[in-house]
Design an enzyme around this catalytic site. Structure first.
Site, PDB file in Angstrom:
ATOM      1  N   GLY A 107     -25.494   3.606   1.625  1.00 15.23           N
ATOM      2  CA  GLY A 107     -24.537   4.250   0.729  1.00 15.23           C
ATOM      3  C   GLY A 107     -24.695   3.733  -0.685  1.00 15.23           C
ATOM      4  O   GLY A 107     -24.332   2.591  -0.973  1.00 15.23           O
ATOM      5  N   VAL A 108     -25.260   4.564  -1.575  1.00 11.18           N
ATOM      6  CA  VAL A 108     -25.456   4.113  -2.961  1.00 11.18           C
ATOM      7  C   VAL A 108     -24.537   4.896  -3.895  1.00 11.18           C
ATOM      8  O   VAL A 108     -24.960   5.586  -4.804  1.00 11.18           O
ATOM      9  CB  VAL A 108     -26.948   4.185  -3.402  1.00 11.18           C
ATOM     10  N   GLY A 109     -23.239   4.773  -3.640  1.00 11.89           N
ATOM     11  CA  GLY A 109     -22.223   5.434  -4.458  1.00 11.89           C
ATOM     12  C   GLY A 109     -21.679   4.499  -5.525  1.00 11.89           C
ATOM     13  O   GLY A 109     -22.427   3.724  -6.122  1.00 11.89           O
ATOM     14  N   HIS A 110     -20.359   4.548  -5.715  1.00 11.29           N
ATOM     15  CA  HIS A 110     -19.734   3.770  -6.799  1.00 11.29           C
ATOM     16  C   HIS A 110     -19.959   2.265  -6.663  1.00 11.29           C
ATOM     17  O   HIS A 110     -20.002   1.555  -7.660  1.00 11.29           O
ATOM     18  CB  HIS A 110     -18.231   4.054  -6.851  1.00 11.29           C
ATOM     19  N   VAL A 111     -20.087   1.786  -5.418  1.00  5.09           N
ATOM     20  CA  VAL A 111     -20.357   0.354  -5.214  1.00  5.09           C
ATOM     21  C   VAL A 111     -21.855   0.121  -4.972  1.00  5.09           C
ATOM     22  O   VAL A 111     -22.469  -0.754  -5.575  1.00  5.09           O
ATOM     23  CB  VAL A 111     -19.562  -0.206  -4.002  1.00  5.09           C
ATOM     24  N   LYS A 118       0.871  -1.175   0.000  1.00  8.54           N
ATOM     25  CA  LYS A 118       0.000   0.000   0.000  1.00  8.54           C
ATOM     26  C   LYS A 118       0.903   1.218   0.000  1.00  8.54           C
ATOM     27  O   LYS A 118       1.999   1.193   0.565  1.00  8.54           O
ATOM     28  CB  LYS A 118      -0.861  -0.004   1.276  1.00  8.54           C
TER      29      LYS A 118
HETATM   30  P1  NAD Z   1     -18.582   6.492  -2.757  1.00 12.12           P
HETATM   31  O1  NAD Z   1     -17.974   7.688  -2.121  1.00 12.12           O
HETATM   32  O2  NAD Z   1     -18.744   6.441  -4.225  1.00 12.12           O
HETATM   33  O3  NAD Z   1     -20.056   6.245  -2.137  1.00 12.12           O
HETATM   34  C1  NAD Z   1     -20.332   6.294  -0.778  1.00 12.12           C
HETATM   35  C2  NAD Z   1     -21.779   6.730  -0.620  1.00 12.12           C
HETATM   36  O4  NAD Z   1     -22.103   6.639   0.755  1.00 12.12           O
HETATM   37  C3  NAD Z   1     -22.046   8.168  -1.045  1.00 12.12           C
HETATM   38  O5  NAD Z   1     -23.209   8.202  -1.846  1.00 12.12           O
HETATM   39  C4  NAD Z   1     -22.235   8.904   0.286  1.00 12.12           C
HETATM   40  O6  NAD Z   1     -23.161   9.989   0.179  1.00 12.12           O
HETATM   41  C5  NAD Z   1     -22.782   7.819   1.155  1.00 12.12           C
HETATM   42  N1  NAD Z   1     -22.547   7.977   2.589  1.00 12.12           N
HETATM   43  C6  NAD Z   1     -21.448   8.452   3.213  1.00 12.12           C
HETATM   44  N2  NAD Z   1     -21.591   8.375   4.548  1.00 12.12           N
HETATM   45  C7  NAD Z   1     -22.796   7.799   4.768  1.00 12.12           C
HETATM   46  C8  NAD Z   1     -23.523   7.439   5.938  1.00 12.12           C
HETATM   47  N3  NAD Z   1     -23.017   7.637   7.169  1.00 12.12           N
HETATM   48  N4  NAD Z   1     -24.744   6.879   5.790  1.00 12.12           N
HETATM   49  C9  NAD Z   1     -25.262   6.662   4.565  1.00 12.12           C
HETATM   50  N5  NAD Z   1     -24.625   6.998   3.418  1.00 12.12           N
HETATM   51  C10 NAD Z   1     -23.419   7.555   3.527  1.00 12.12           C
HETATM   52  O7  NAD Z   1     -17.733   5.260  -2.200  1.00 12.12           O
HETATM   53  P2  NAD Z   1     -17.627   3.814  -2.861  1.00 12.12           P
HETATM   54  O8  NAD Z   1     -16.512   3.780  -3.824  1.00 12.12           O
HETATM   55  O9  NAD Z   1     -18.986   3.356  -3.292  1.00 12.12           O
HETATM   56  O10 NAD Z   1     -17.140   2.951  -1.603  1.00 12.12           O
HETATM   57  C11 NAD Z   1     -18.035   2.639  -0.561  1.00 12.12           C
HETATM   58  C12 NAD Z   1     -17.274   1.887   0.530  1.00 12.12           C
HETATM   59  O11 NAD Z   1     -16.731   0.676   0.011  1.00 12.12           O
HETATM   60  C13 NAD Z   1     -16.087   2.659   1.121  1.00 12.12           C
HETATM   61  O12 NAD Z   1     -15.963   2.313   2.481  1.00 12.12           O
HETATM   62  C14 NAD Z   1     -14.898   2.105   0.359  1.00 12.12           C
HETATM   63  O13 NAD Z   1     -13.689   2.207   1.097  1.00 12.12           O
HETATM   64  C15 NAD Z   1     -15.300   0.657   0.202  1.00 12.12           C
HETATM   65  N6  NAD Z   1     -14.689  -0.005  -0.941  1.00 12.12           N
HETATM   66  C16 NAD Z   1     -14.893   0.497  -2.178  1.00 12.12           C
HETATM   67  C17 NAD Z   1     -14.326  -0.138  -3.271  1.00 12.12           C
HETATM   68  C18 NAD Z   1     -14.554   0.380  -4.667  1.00 12.12           C
HETATM   69  O14 NAD Z   1     -14.323  -0.375  -5.612  1.00 12.12           O
HETATM   70  N7  NAD Z   1     -15.019   1.607  -4.851  1.00 12.12           N
HETATM   71  C19 NAD Z   1     -13.553  -1.303  -3.091  1.00 12.12           C
HETATM   72  C20 NAD Z   1     -13.379  -1.826  -1.796  1.00 12.12           C
HETATM   73  C21 NAD Z   1     -13.956  -1.152  -0.721  1.00 12.12           C
END
Ligand code: NAD
Length: 355
Positions: free
Chosen positions: A184-188, A82
């Site tokens: 959390g309905v973001g990228h994942v 990392k």
């Molecule tokens: P992202 O920032 O695209 O989405 C996160 C979403 O969660 C956002 O829509 C945000 O508004 C919402 N959010 C934040 N705090 C919140 C809360 N307390 N309650 C409800 N909603 C909340 O992030 P992502 O890329 O979707 O990743 C989500 C999680 O998964 C993170 O913890 C990240 O470390 C982990 N993760 C992501 C990946 C990846 O491929 N992106 C891979 C492994 C782990």
């Protein structure tokens, strides 16, 4: 944070750390190489403001160790590594680009001893910038193009993990009618919601950005609850936002049967795994269920086909089933079985290398 840089490195069980002070940006670069038994140390680059640069080093050491377990848990040929760019002030525009290029130059000088990718605080565009200075970046198909978004790969792996957990714990062969609360309905979370909807699951969505949750819910016919509504009754709670959501205060409030989601470090402390087990809630270890993005980007870097990548990510279901069966037999929290499985894979490979 107490302790000096030397103290932290002395206590660490990894291979070594590359430390560089980047005078123009006043940032510290740390590349932590934890283990190369299974393959080249590989893990994302975190860029963050730290109160003290040593805090960035501690993050790099801890996260690199986590990557060793992540790769070993799914038996893929990568090692734990990392990197952290520890900022003392925000970097924007040309200064950010120049700093990333110098960071890329450092990675290039390591000649593949470490491969990087996106992590907290870095973006696909940042990866494209780093890739102008080094080839040791996962997810950038062509120089100059932004890196591939790992979110849909991670979501595919979480879906596979939920399938395995529902089969093992609820006796469900498919997800029709299974209720899933996604925090959390973001990228994942968004692609996960879409594929769960296709599988016939009953969806409950929550997000700090309530507009985002409402828009997606309207499209998928899902219910919406407030961002902190972890006490909503459901079969599966999928934390896909922030870490630390499972702790002494929240665990008694949960009304789910299974926890399986993408957020990193969902347990606030190790004892939370037993708290969940004592409540009869199945906690699927986060580092196994969220490995899809790492698998996708790493295999893309090795020019593997989409079909092979999907097959490896879908393999998370079997990995989870094996972990859950072992932990049920031993009457222990699944995270213990997951750690042991990762250690077994490392020992097996180390023994084969020694022959
Ligand atoms: P992202 O920032 O695209 O989405 C996160 C979403 O969660 C956002 O829509 C945000 O508004 C919402 N959010 C934040 N705090 C919140 C809360 N307390 N309650 C409800 N909603 C909340 O992030 P992502 O890329 O979707 O990743 C989500 C999680 O998964 C993170 O913890 C990240 O470390 C982990 N993760 C992501 C990946 C990846 O491929 N992106 C891979 C492994 C782990």
């Amino acid at each position: 944070m107490a302790g000096s840089m030397r103290d932290w490195i002395e206590k660490w069980d990894g291979l070594g750390v590359v430390v560089h002070y980047d005078a123009p940006s006043e940032a510290w670069f740390y590349v932590a190489l934890h283990d190369d038994t299974l393959g080249p140390p590989t893990g994302g680059c975190r860029m963050k403001l730290y109160a003290h640069p040593d805090d960035g080093l501690v993050d790099a050491l801890r996260l690199a160790r986590g990557m060793t377990y992540k790769w070993a848990g799914i038996d893929l040929p990568f090692g734990g590594g990392k990197s952290v760019i520890a900022l003392s002030r925000p970097l924007r525009g040309e200064e950010r680009v120049e700093t990333l290029l110098r960071f890329g130059g450092l990675l290039q000088s390591l000649r593949g001893a470490y491969w990087t990718g996106e992590d907290l605080g870095t973006t696909p565009e940042d990866m494209a910038t780093i890739a102008r200075a080094t080839r040791y970046v996962h997810g950038v198909k062509k120089p100059g193009e932004p890196a591939v978004d790992p979110g849909p790969y991670t979501a595919r792996g979480v879906l596979a993990g939920i399938r395995g957990a529902a089969e093992h714990f609820l006796g469900k062969e498919n997800l029709a009618g299974v209720s899933v609360l996604i925090q959390g309905v973001g990228h994942v979370g968004e692609p996960l919601a879409r594929s769960l909807a296709e599988s016939g699951a009953r969806l409950i969505l929550s997000d700090l950005d309530s507009e985002r949750a409402r828009g997606l819910a309207a499209e998928l016919g899902a219910e919406v609850v407030g961002a902190e509504a972890i006490d909503t009754p459901c079969d599966v709670f999928a934390p896909c936002a922030v870490g630390g959501v499972l702790n002494a205060e929240t665990i008694p409030r949960l009304q789910c049967r299974i926890v399986a989601g993408s957020a990193n470090n969902q347990l606030r402390e190790d004892g939370d795994a037993n708290r969940l087990r004592d409540r009869g809630i199945l906690y699927v270890p986060d580092y196994v269920v969220n490995a899809g993005g790492a698998i996708g980007l790493a295999l893309l870097g090795r020019k593997r086909s989409d079909a092979e990548i999907e097959e490896r990510i879908d393999g998370i279901r079997e990995a989870i089933l094996a972990i859950l069966e072992e932990s049920a037999e031993r009457g222990e929290a699944p995270v213990k079985a997951a750690d042991r499985r990762a250690e077994r894979n490392l020992e097996r490979k180390a023994a084969a290398l020694a022959e």
